[in-house]
Scaffold this motif. Structure first.
Motif, mmCIF file in Angstrom:
data_model
loop_
_atom_site.group_PDB
_atom_site.id
_atom_site.type_symbol
_atom_site.label_atom_id
_atom_site.label_comp_id
_atom_site.label_asym_id
_atom_site.label_seq_id
_atom_site.Cartn_x
_atom_site.Cartn_y
_atom_site.Cartn_z
ATOM 1 N N MET A 1 -18.376 17.582 29.104
ATOM 2 C CA MET A 1 -17.162 17.402 28.303
ATOM 3 C C MET A 1 -15.957 17.005 29.143
ATOM 4 O O MET A 1 -14.940 16.564 28.601
ATOM 5 C CB MET A 1 -16.858 18.683 27.530
ATOM 6 C CG MET A 1 -17.908 19.035 26.479
ATOM 7 S SD MET A 1 -17.880 17.898 25.079
ATOM 8 C CE MET A 1 -16.396 18.451 24.245
ATOM 9 N N ARG B 1 -14.215 13.711 28.513
ATOM 10 C CA ARG B 1 -13.241 13.535 27.433
ATOM 11 C C ARG B 1 -11.813 13.727 27.915
ATOM 12 O O ARG B 1 -10.868 13.431 27.192
ATOM 13 C CB ARG B 1 -13.529 14.518 26.294
ATOM 14 C CG ARG B 1 -14.861 14.290 25.602
ATOM 15 C CD ARG B 1 -14.952 15.114 24.338
ATOM 16 N NE ARG B 1 -16.207 14.866 23.622
ATOM 17 C CZ ARG B 1 -16.505 15.384 22.434
ATOM 18 N NH1 ARG B 1 -15.634 16.186 21.829
ATOM 19 N NH2 ARG B 1 -17.658 15.114 21.842
ATOM 20 N N HIS B 2 -11.678 14.235 29.136
ATOM 21 C CA HIS B 2 -10.352 14.585 29.642
ATOM 22 C C HIS B 2 -9.942 13.797 30.873
ATOM 23 O O HIS B 2 -8.790 13.913 31.320
ATOM 24 C CB HIS B 2 -10.310 16.086 29.947
ATOM 25 C CG HIS B 2 -10.564 16.943 28.749
ATOM 26 N ND1 HIS B 2 -9.580 17.268 27.844
ATOM 27 C CD2 HIS B 2 -11.720 17.511 28.279
ATOM 28 C CE1 HIS B 2 -10.090 18.022 26.878
ATOM 29 N NE2 HIS B 2 -11.391 18.180 27.119
#
Length: 230
Positions: free
Chosen positions: A50, A53-54
Motif C-alpha cells: 500500500m 498509494r502514498h
C-alpha cells in the motif's frame, strides 16, 4: 563488518522523507512506524504494497547537505539512486518491532516470494540495515546473479553488504555481472579492497571477448585492471 546505528538511520530517513511526502503519506508512514505489536505476514505485505498509494518512483534529488548527512550516518551508503517509494518502504521495513527475531526473517523471506520488482528492490536495500543481515546472505547473492539491472543494483551496489559478507566467488560474480549489465563499477563499495589476480583474469577475458566481437570496452574496467586496460 560494519555497525548499524539503526535509530540514527531511522531519524535521517525521516528527515529525507517527510519534506517529500504529502501530509497523507506522512500519516501513513507514521502509522506504519508506530505499530505496537509485530506484524504478521499479511499485515506486513499490505503495509509494503500500500505504500505505492502514498509515494511514487520519483528521484530523491538529494541536496549536498543530505548527502553529507548520509555519508556521516551511513558510511558506505549512497542513496542517490533510490526513489521515493523505495525510501518509504525501507523506512517502514526497518521500523518493525521484531527485526532481530526469526519470525521477522520468515516474514521477509515469504514476502520475497510474491514481491514485484519495486518491492523486491526495497527489501534488498533494507537488508543491510537489519540486525544480523547475514541471515539473508543467500538472497543477496541470488539477487546479484539476476539479469535485472535494478535488482543487482539494489542488492550489490551503493551499500557495504557485499564487501563485508560475500565470499570471493560471490564477490567476483557481482563485479562481473555489473560489467555485463553496465552498472558503473564505482557503485560497488570498496571494490579496490578486494581486487585479485583471479578477478583481473576474468576481466581480461571479458575485454578479449568484447574486442573480438567488435564491441566497446567500459572505461571503468580500469578500476580492476588499471592502465593495462587501455
Amino acid at each position: 563488518m560494519y555497525i548499524i546505528h539503526l535509530q540514527a538511520i531511522q531519524s535521517l530517513l525521516d528527515d529525507i522523507l517527510h519534506p517529500r511526502l504529502s501530509p497523507q503519506a506522512i500519516a501513513y508512514c507514521r502509522k506504519g512506524i508506530a505499530q505496537e505489536v509485530p506484524l504478521d505476514y499479511p499485515a506486513f505485505n499490505r503495509l509494503i504494497a500500500m505504500a505505492s498509494r502514498h509515494a511514487r518512483r520519483h528521484p530523491l534529488n538529494l541536496s549536498d547537505d543530505e548527502q553529507l548527512q548520509i555519508r556521516n550516518t551511513m558510511p558506505g551508503w549512497d542513496l542517490a539512486q533510490w526513489n521515493l517509494l523505495e525510501l518509504l518502504r525501507v523506512r517502514l521495513i526497518i521500523a518493525q518491532q521484531n527485526l532481530a527475531e526469526n519470525a521477522f526473517a520468515e516474514i521477509l523471506i515469504q514476502a520475497f516470494q510474491f514481491a514485484d520488482e519495486g518491492e523486491a528492490c526495497a527489501f534488498y536495500k533494507a537488508i543491510p540495515l537489519l540486525p544480523a543481515p547475514e541471515r539473508f546472505l543467500w538472497h543477496m547473492k541470488e539477487a546479484c546473479r539476476s539479469n535485472m539491472r535494478s535488482i543487482v543494483w539494489a542488492a550489490g551496489c551503493d551499500n557495504p553488504f557485499p564487501v563485508s559478507y560475500f565470499d570471493d566467488i560471490a564477490w567476483r560474480q557481482l563485479v562481473m555481472k555489473a560489467l555485463f549489465i553496465e552498472i558503473p563499477l564505482v557503485h560497488i563499495h570498496h571494490l579496490e579492497h578486494r581486487l585479485s589476480t583471479t578477478l583481473a583474469n576474468m576481466a581480461n577475458d571479458y575485454v578479449a571477448e568484447r574486442t573480438s566481437a567488435g564491441r566497446s570496452i567500459p572505461t571503468d574496467i580500469k578500476l580492476i585492471l588499471g592502465n593495462a586496460a587501455c
